[in-house]
Scaffold this motif. Structure first.
Motif, mmCIF file in Angstrom:
data_model
loop_
_atom_site.group_PDB
_atom_site.id
_atom_site.type_symbol
_atom_site.label_atom_id
_atom_site.label_comp_id
_atom_site.label_asym_id
_atom_site.label_seq_id
_atom_site.Cartn_x
_atom_site.Cartn_y
_atom_site.Cartn_z
ATOM 1 N N THR A 30 0.600 -1.139 0.204
ATOM 2 C CA THR A 30 0.078 -0.035 -0.042
ATOM 3 C C THR A 30 0.895 1.189 -0.003
ATOM 4 N N GLY A 31 2.163 0.924 -0.109
ATOM 5 C CA GLY A 31 3.002 2.161 -0.255
ATOM 6 C C GLY A 31 3.325 2.925 1.255
ATOM 7 N N ALA A 32 2.943 2.156 2.393
ATOM 8 C CA ALA A 32 3.162 2.681 3.634
ATOM 9 C C ALA A 32 4.781 2.558 3.840
ATOM 10 N N ALA A 33 5.173 3.729 4.209
ATOM 11 C CA ALA A 33 6.661 3.967 4.715
ATOM 12 C C ALA A 33 6.718 3.749 6.061
ATOM 13 N N ASN A 34 8.071 3.797 6.717
ATOM 14 C CA ASN A 34 7.905 3.808 8.163
ATOM 15 C C ASN A 34 7.566 5.079 8.720
ATOM 16 N N ALA A 35 7.721 6.091 7.982
ATOM 17 C CA ALA A 35 7.138 7.336 8.586
ATOM 18 C C ALA A 35 5.597 7.440 8.331
ATOM 19 N N GLN A 36 4.919 6.584 7.706
ATOM 20 C CA GLN A 36 3.581 6.858 7.311
ATOM 21 C C GLN A 36 2.727 6.594 8.627
ATOM 22 N N SER A 37 1.449 7.294 8.906
ATOM 23 C CA SER A 37 0.726 7.256 9.726
ATOM 24 C C SER A 37 -0.572 6.871 9.441
ATOM 25 N N PHE A 38 -1.229 6.227 10.366
ATOM 26 C CA PHE A 38 -2.653 5.559 10.079
ATOM 27 C C PHE A 38 -3.918 6.239 10.883
ATOM 28 N N GLY A 67 -4.393 9.149 15.477
ATOM 29 C CA GLY A 67 -3.027 8.819 14.546
ATOM 30 C C GLY A 67 -2.017 7.883 15.042
ATOM 31 N N LEU A 68 -1.657 6.938 14.210
ATOM 32 C CA LEU A 68 -0.830 5.808 14.645
ATOM 33 C C LEU A 68 0.637 5.576 13.846
ATOM 34 N N SER A 69 1.546 5.860 14.018
ATOM 35 C CA SER A 69 2.653 5.408 13.273
ATOM 36 C C SER A 69 2.808 4.125 13.079
ATOM 37 N N LEU A 70 3.904 3.392 12.171
ATOM 38 C CA LEU A 70 3.848 2.034 11.994
ATOM 39 C C LEU A 70 4.347 1.316 13.431
ATOM 40 N N ALA A 71 5.467 2.119 13.937
ATOM 41 C CA ALA A 71 6.170 1.945 15.280
ATOM 42 C C ALA A 71 5.073 1.603 16.438
ATOM 43 N N GLU A 72 4.194 2.718 16.310
ATOM 44 C CA GLU A 72 2.828 2.588 17.202
ATOM 45 C C GLU A 72 2.124 1.631 17.143
ATOM 46 N N PHE A 86 -3.204 -14.566 24.428
ATOM 47 C CA PHE A 86 -3.436 -15.029 23.234
ATOM 48 C C PHE A 86 -2.194 -15.781 22.351
ATOM 49 N N GLU A 87 -2.480 -16.820 21.740
ATOM 50 C CA GLU A 87 -1.442 -17.431 20.946
ATOM 51 C C GLU A 87 -0.759 -16.525 19.815
ATOM 52 N N SER A 88 -1.464 -15.949 19.232
ATOM 53 C CA SER A 88 -0.711 -15.313 18.123
ATOM 54 C C SER A 88 -2.100 -13.903 17.891
ATOM 55 N N VAL A 89 -1.340 -12.947 17.437
ATOM 56 C CA VAL A 89 -2.083 -11.381 17.376
ATOM 57 C C VAL A 89 -1.412 -10.902 16.053
ATOM 58 N N ASP A 90 -2.448 -10.581 15.108
ATOM 59 C CA ASP A 90 -2.086 -9.874 13.859
ATOM 60 C C ASP A 90 -2.673 -8.814 13.635
ATOM 61 N N LEU A 91 -2.203 -7.604 13.443
ATOM 62 C CA LEU A 91 -2.712 -6.256 13.063
ATOM 63 C C LEU A 91 -2.634 -5.770 11.504
ATOM 64 N N ILE A 92 -3.842 -6.001 10.770
ATOM 65 C CA ILE A 92 -3.943 -5.798 9.456
ATOM 66 C C ILE A 92 -4.606 -4.506 8.939
ATOM 67 N N PRO A 93 -3.959 -3.383 8.619
ATOM 68 C CA PRO A 93 -4.512 -2.431 8.162
ATOM 69 C C PRO A 93 -5.475 -2.556 6.917
#
Length: 768
Positions: A30-38, A67-72, A86-93
């Motif tokens: 999706t072209g999200a760079a490390n500096a990209q926010s959500f 607003g959330l950065s990729l690191a956040e 939880f055994e596993s956790v996935d966050l998918i924008p």
């Protein structure tokens, strides 16, 4: 179907890794760079069965529009995982929406232990922290596995294996099963010493609590390896040497290794003995103005030329400090300054009176005593809140608390109080079991076999009181005993006791039976460092029953008196040098007591005992000597066979029960005597057998007599005079795990015509 924990979670880890890579690909695509926010306007949670969606968002700190950065975003996922649910956790924008896909850990339905016999389910489940109806985690299951394995290792079963298994159930539940494969005990096969020149390995092994496996290895518990026991043995070995003058003794290390087959331990104590020192000159001086050291010189008990030991030095210090406190000299301590004389191997001791820090006890805090009352522990302190603080007395108090035997662990420390001149004494204890229920058996050639049962509680209701019940039944006698002791009567160092004893005899070697009942309250107290005095009252009932027509006329006349009640008061004094531990190789004991009967029956009964023991030849050989006697003198009434003294094999070996002393000339019934005395000389020595067998030898000579029946009617009494008998013999001592055995082989040296001798006797006492 059982699934191993490792495989179960390895599959989950691989799944989580693939989903996380998918997330990274989605973000890059999706072209999200490390500096990209959500900025997500909505959230969707998939896979949650028990945990609410709002709870998951709270874990992650997620809120719509924020607003959330990729690191956040990555931190939010880590926070959700950190919940441990939880055994596993996935966050998918997904545009303005965040999909949170979770896989919950299963819930534990049941926990079972399988394959265990030596440790029962209750013992093992108490170690397991995983709980039914709670979330299962592999980490906790592995920790529980380690705890169970350690429990078996403490029993010496170091090769026991424990495997956790999970059994999947419906609704994301699992059964947790710990499969145990028990192993045989891994024993201490050999205990050896390196560097010992003075004392043999056999003597040093007797110091240790850990024992070398021997022929009774299937019964001995102390031949298993225990790190805690090894630590105690290190201290015991150090105390052993230093109390015998070896002040430079060093236990360098204890090397414990497994055999190649891992079925036994080998323990090697590497030590350096050093040289033996004796006491040289002793002196006392004062560094406190106005305090004259000469006032305390007579309190020094250490004598020049005796073997050096820290024990008599500590005794002197305690004695001097207490005398100083009694004179009103607070904040006085004694500093023992030692000076070595390497040339003549002596140590000079200078006791110096010095000023102590002016510190008071603010309070005494006690923790860990869930059963024992605070006052029981406080009674072990000579000082109370507000008294001057004496560090040595605090250490002595800690030793007294440990000496109670109520606690597995005791620590006594001081810390700063509310002011610089105050200290708080912290007492932390870990309580242990104080009650024992014992069943056992006894055998000796006098009374035959008997069965024993006893219950003892040394901390009754947490008050420090002692309670005991004893019952025994044998072929010739039965007895019952009850005792109760209050060690701090009226809050003082007074020991109050109440004893009740009842017994009957069904004599096979006499033509009569007896019945006795004795009730005796008493109070005892210390009169010196090694001396103790007790005073008592006794109410006693004695009866002769079922006297045969063939019995002695003397015994028949005594039966005619029926049951007799007597009242008496008395005292007992004992002096035991072993209480101070000043000389570990030599000890002596003195006991003296008198009982004064009053009322219809008036008498004085006197008994005395003196014994000494010393070890020579580097404590390989032990010599013992004792002399004892008794005298029963009636002013009103007369003695009966239930009152008089008899010499059995416990006091005079080489004779049948009642085989020595006065007897009826017509029936040869043993009558006992109003007086007796016995002298015993004995030695015990090694036989050259391996020490793990616990077999030693001995030799002895007994010389004694019992005499004086008192006034009789027309009966003729044999051996009524104080004529001594002598026997010599050899002994074999066998210290077995089921009890000590002693075999005596005797040969009469000087006996009377009507004495009944015995050439062999054996005693055994065991409890289980």
């Amino acid at each position: 179907m059982k699934t191993s924990v490792g495989r179960f979670f390895a599959q989950g880890l691989a799944k989580m890794r693939s989903l996380w890579m998918a997330l990274c690909i989605v973000v890059l695509a999706t072209g999200a760079a490390n500096a990209q926010s959500f900025a997500f306007s909505s959230f969707e949670v998939e896979g949650n069965l028990r945990v609410a969606e709002g709870t998951i968002l709270t874990f992650g700190g997620l809120a719509p529009g924020a607003g959330l950065s990729l690191a956040e975003l990555n931190t939010a996922g880590q926070n959700i995982r950190a919940s441990g649910l939880f055994e596993s956790v996935d966050l998918i924008p997904q545009g303005n929406r965040l999909l949170i896909r979770v896989v919950e850990y299963p819930t534990i339905s049941r926990i079972n232990i399988e394959g265990n016999n030596r440790l029962n389910d209750a013992q093992l489940l108490a170690l397991v922290q995983s709980q039914p109806r709670r979330v299962f985690t592999a980490e906790q299951a592995e920790a529980d596995t380690a705890a169970i394995t350690e429990a078996y290792a403490r029993q010496g079963r170091i090769n026991a294996s424990v495997t956790p298994r999970i059994i999947p159930q419906s609704d994301n539940r699992v059964d947790l099963v710990f499969e145990v494969v028990e192993s045989p005990v891994t024993e201490v096969e050999r205990i050896s010493f390196v560097g010992n020149r003075v004392y043999s390995e056999r003597r040093l092994r007797r110091v240790l609590e850990t024992k070398q496996a021997g022929i009774f290895r299937f019964l001995v518990g102390r031949d298993t390896y225990s790190p805690e026991r090894i630590a105690q043995d290190r201290e015991a070995l150090t105390d052993f040497y230093r109390s015998r003058g070896y002040i430079d003794f060093v236990l360098q290390n204890v090397d414990v290794s497994l055999t190649r087959e891992r079925d036994a331990f080998l323990a090697t104590y590497n030590l350096r003995e050093g040289q033996k020192f004796s006491f040289g000159n002793t002196s006392l001086s004062s560094e406190i103005a106005g305090v004259d050291a000469a006032d305390f010189t007579d309190l020094i008990g250490v004598r020049s030329g005796s073997t050096y030991s820290p024990v008599p030095v500590d005794v002197d210090i305690t004695r001097i400090e207490r005398e100083a406190a009694a004179r009103g000299l607070n904040f006085v301590e004694v500093d023992a300054r030692l000076s070595r004389n390497p040339r003549d191997l002596t140590i000079d001791v200078n006791y110096v009176l010095v000023s102590a820090e002016r510190v008071f006890i603010e309070r005494i805090d006690i923790e860990g005593n869930s059963t024992t009352l605070d006052r029981v522990i406080r009674n072990q302190f000579r000082a109370v809140e507000g008294d001057p603080l004496n560090s040595r007395e605090i250490q002595e108090s800690a030793r007294r608390i440990r000496g109670l035997g109520f606690f597995e662990d005791v620590s006594v420390d001081t810390r700063a109080g509310t002011t610089p001149s105050q200290r708080i004494v912290d007492v932390n204890v870990t309580e242990g079991p104080t009650g024992t229920l014992t069943f056992g058996a006894n055998f000796n050639t006098d009374n035959g076999a008997s069965l024993l049962a006893s219950y003892r509680q040394s901390n009754f209701q947490g008050r420090g009181q002692r309670l005991n019940f004893d019952f025994s039944t044998a072929e010739t006698n039965q007895s019952f005993g009850f005792g109760f002791t209050e060690p701090q009567l009226l809050g003082r160092d007074l020991r109050g006791s109440f004893d009740l004893n009842y017994g009957t005899t069904d004599n096979e070697n006499a033509l009569y039976d007896t019945e006795t009942l004795r009730l005796s309250p008493s109070v005892s107290f210390p009169v010196s460092e090694a001396g103790r005095l007790s005073v008592f009252y006794a109410l006693e009932y004695t009866s002769l029953t079922d006297v045969s027509d063939d019995a002695s006329i003397i015994i028949q006349e005594e039966e005619d008196a029926g049951g007799v009640w007597t009242n008496a008061v008395g005292y007992n004094y004992s002096f035991d040098s072993r209480r101070t531990g000043v000389n570990p190789t030599t000890g002596y004991v003195l006991r003296f007591g008198q009982e004064f009967g009053f009322g219809d029956t008036q008498f004085i009964k006197t008994t005395a005992f003196a014994g000494a023991e010393t070890s020579v030849l580097n404590e390989e050989v032990t010599f013992r000597a004792s002399v004892q006697g008794g005298l029963l003198n009636y002013q009103e009434g007369s003695s009966r066979v239930t009152d008089r003294f008899f010499l059995g094999s416990r006091l005079m070996r080489g004779f049948e029960a009642g085989g020595i002393g006065p007897r009826d000339a017509d029936t040869l019934d043993a009558l006992g005597g109003n007086a007796f005395s016995v002298l015993t000389l004995e030695t015990e020595f090694p036989l050259g057998l391996p020490s793990e067998y616990g077999i030693t030898g001995g030799a002895f000579i007994d010389y004694g007599a019992v005499w004086e029946v008192g006034e009789t009617s027309t009966a003729t009494v044999l051996s009524n005079d104080a004529i001594g008998r002598a026997v010599a013999g050899l002994s074999i001592f066998w210290d077995t795990p089921i009890g000590p055995l002693r075999f005596n082989f005797t040969e009469p040296l000087d006996v009377q015509d009507f004495d009944e001798t015995r050439n062999f006797d054996v005693t055994i006492s065991t409890s289980f």
